[in-house]
Design a protein around this motif. Structure first.
Motif, short mmCIF file in Angstrom:
data_model
loop_
_atom_site.label_atom_id
_atom_site.label_comp_id
_atom_site.label_asym_id
_atom_site.label_seq_id
_atom_site.Cartn_x
_atom_site.Cartn_y
_atom_site.Cartn_z
N LEU A 8 0.72 -1.10 -0.17
CA LEU A 8 0.03 0.01 0.12
C LEU A 8 0.79 1.36 0.11
CD1 LEU A 8 -2.88 -1.00 2.49
CD2 LEU A 8 -3.04 -0.91 -0.05
N MET A 9 1.88 1.25 0.75
CA MET A 9 2.72 2.26 0.94
C MET A 9 3.56 2.58 -0.61
SD MET A 9 2.43 4.03 3.53
CE MET A 9 1.46 3.60 4.76
N LYS A 10 3.95 1.42 -1.13
CA LYS A 10 4.37 1.64 -2.56
C LYS A 10 3.56 2.20 -3.47
CE LYS A 10 8.28 -1.03 -1.87
NZ LYS A 10 9.80 -0.26 -1.64
N ALA A 11 2.33 1.95 -3.32
CA ALA A 11 1.36 2.31 -4.49
C ALA A 11 0.79 3.73 -4.31
CB ALA A 11 0.33 1.03 -4.29
N MET A 12 1.10 4.22 -3.10
CA MET A 12 0.72 5.65 -2.85
C MET A 12 0.67 6.81 -4.00
SD MET A 12 -1.29 6.08 -0.40
CE MET A 12 -1.81 4.53 0.68
N SER A 13 1.89 6.65 -4.70
CA SER A 13 1.99 7.67 -5.69
C SER A 13 1.11 7.37 -6.77
CB SER A 13 3.34 7.52 -6.30
OG SER A 13 3.69 6.30 -6.81
N SER A 14 0.94 6.20 -7.19
CA SER A 14 -0.10 5.63 -8.29
C SER A 14 -1.59 6.13 -7.73
CB SER A 14 0.09 4.36 -8.56
OG SER A 14 1.30 4.05 -9.05
N VAL A 15 -1.73 5.77 -6.33
CA VAL A 15 -3.00 6.15 -5.96
C VAL A 15 -3.35 7.67 -6.14
CG1 VAL A 15 -4.55 6.22 -3.83
CG2 VAL A 15 -3.36 3.99 -4.50
N LEU A 16 -2.50 8.26 -5.90
CA LEU A 16 -2.44 10.05 -5.68
C LEU A 16 -3.12 10.42 -7.24
CD1 LEU A 16 -2.15 12.57 -4.56
CD2 LEU A 16 0.22 12.78 -5.36
N TRP A 17 -2.26 9.87 -8.45
CA TRP A 17 -2.77 10.14 -9.82
C TRP A 17 -3.93 9.56 -10.16
CZ3 TRP A 17 -0.56 13.69 -11.76
CH2 TRP A 17 0.70 13.98 -11.58
N VAL A 18 -4.48 8.37 -9.58
CA VAL A 18 -5.91 8.20 -9.69
C VAL A 18 -7.06 9.00 -9.12
CG1 VAL A 18 -7.45 5.84 -9.18
CG2 VAL A 18 -5.13 5.43 -10.03
N VAL A 19 -6.59 9.38 -8.12
CA VAL A 19 -7.54 10.50 -7.19
C VAL A 19 -7.48 11.58 -8.11
CG1 VAL A 19 -7.72 11.85 -5.21
CG2 VAL A 19 -7.14 9.36 -4.92
N VAL A 20 -6.24 12.14 -8.53
CA VAL A 20 -6.29 13.35 -9.58
C VAL A 20 -7.15 13.10 -10.72
CG1 VAL A 20 -4.75 14.68 -11.05
CG2 VAL A 20 -4.08 14.37 -8.59
N LEU A 21 -7.16 12.12 -11.35
CA LEU A 21 -8.20 11.49 -12.68
C LEU A 21 -9.36 11.49 -12.09
CD1 LEU A 21 -7.59 10.64 -15.48
CD2 LEU A 21 -7.72 8.42 -14.61
N ILE A 22 -9.80 10.98 -10.97
CA ILE A 22 -11.03 11.15 -10.45
C ILE A 22 -11.48 12.46 -10.37
CG2 ILE A 22 -12.64 10.47 -8.53
CD1 ILE A 22 -10.95 7.84 -8.22
N ILE A 23 -10.84 13.12 -9.84
CA ILE A 23 -11.25 14.72 -9.47
C ILE A 23 -11.55 15.32 -10.66
CG2 ILE A 23 -10.65 17.12 -8.48
CD1 ILE A 23 -9.19 15.56 -6.36
N LEU A 24 -10.44 15.08 -11.81
CA LEU A 24 -10.67 15.83 -13.09
C LEU A 24 -11.97 15.36 -13.74
CD1 LEU A 24 -9.47 17.46 -15.27
CD2 LEU A 24 -8.30 15.64 -16.06
N TYR A 25 -12.08 13.85 -13.76
CA TYR A 25 -13.30 13.43 -14.19
C TYR A 25 -14.67 13.85 -13.73
CZ TYR A 25 -17.14 9.50 -14.83
OH TYR A 25 -18.01 8.83 -15.38
#
Length: 181
Positions: A8-25
């Motif tokens: 989970l800690m290693k995935a945080m940067s990817s999760v952050l970009w998914v959250v940015v994508l969700i906000i943009l969506y």
């Protein structure tokens, strides 16, 4: 549990970009919703019917501005009372269900799968790294066994199996027999 937390800690940067994508969506759909529903002027019995259906809310209260529309779409994306909201707007704006079903299907289901994929990929990557480290350790121990066997052979002609050799520390042959894909 430790492996899961590390993944989970290693995935945080990817999760952050998914959250940015969700906000943009959500932002894009909020702008479209404000244009479609926020400027829709209702009066008289239709306004009273919508207010009664939405427990006191008005059409502009949900769709009057982009931040309000984003909050409403986030509520819909989490499936919190989304069906009643769609039915209520359908009374005022026929055909609006296409907008909402498209948003919910692509947003909630698509991004949920994307988030799951990010976490699964992180876990698989962590397992591959651990398997590679185990393989490297096994190769090093086998090399030590081979070297020790050659030295012992020179000293007294003793033959042995690497799995039962003792080279400074106990050698676990089961660690070397496990392979990963």
């Amino acid at each position: 549990l430790k492996k899961l937390v590390n993944a989970l800690m290693k995935a945080m940067s990817s999760v952050l970009w998914v959250v940015v994508l969700i906000i943009l969506y959500i932002y894009i759909f909020a702008v479209a919703a404000v244009v479609l529903f926020g400027s829709f002027d209702i009066d008289g019995s239709e306004a009273e019917e919508f207010t009664n259906l939405t427990e006191g809310g008005t059409l502009r209260q949900y769709w009057g501005s982009v931040p309000r529309a984003m909050a409403t779409l986030l509520q819909l994306m989490t499936f919190d009372d989304w069906l009643s909201m769609v039915r209520n707007i359908e009374v005022i704006v026929p055909g609006s269900w296409l907008f909402f079903v498209g948003f919910v299907m692509m947003g909630a289901l698509g991004f949920l799968n994307l988030m799951t994929a990010v976490f699964v990929d992180s876990i698989i990557l962590l397992q591959n790294v651990e398997a590679h480290q185990r393989a490297q350790a096994c190769l090093a121990l086998k090399a030590q066994c081979k070297w020790a066997g050659a030295k012992m052979h020179k000293l007294g002609g003793v033959k042995h199996a690497c799995a039962t050799a003792y080279v400074g520390s106990a050698f676990d042959s089961s660690a070397c027999t496990k392979t990963s894909k």
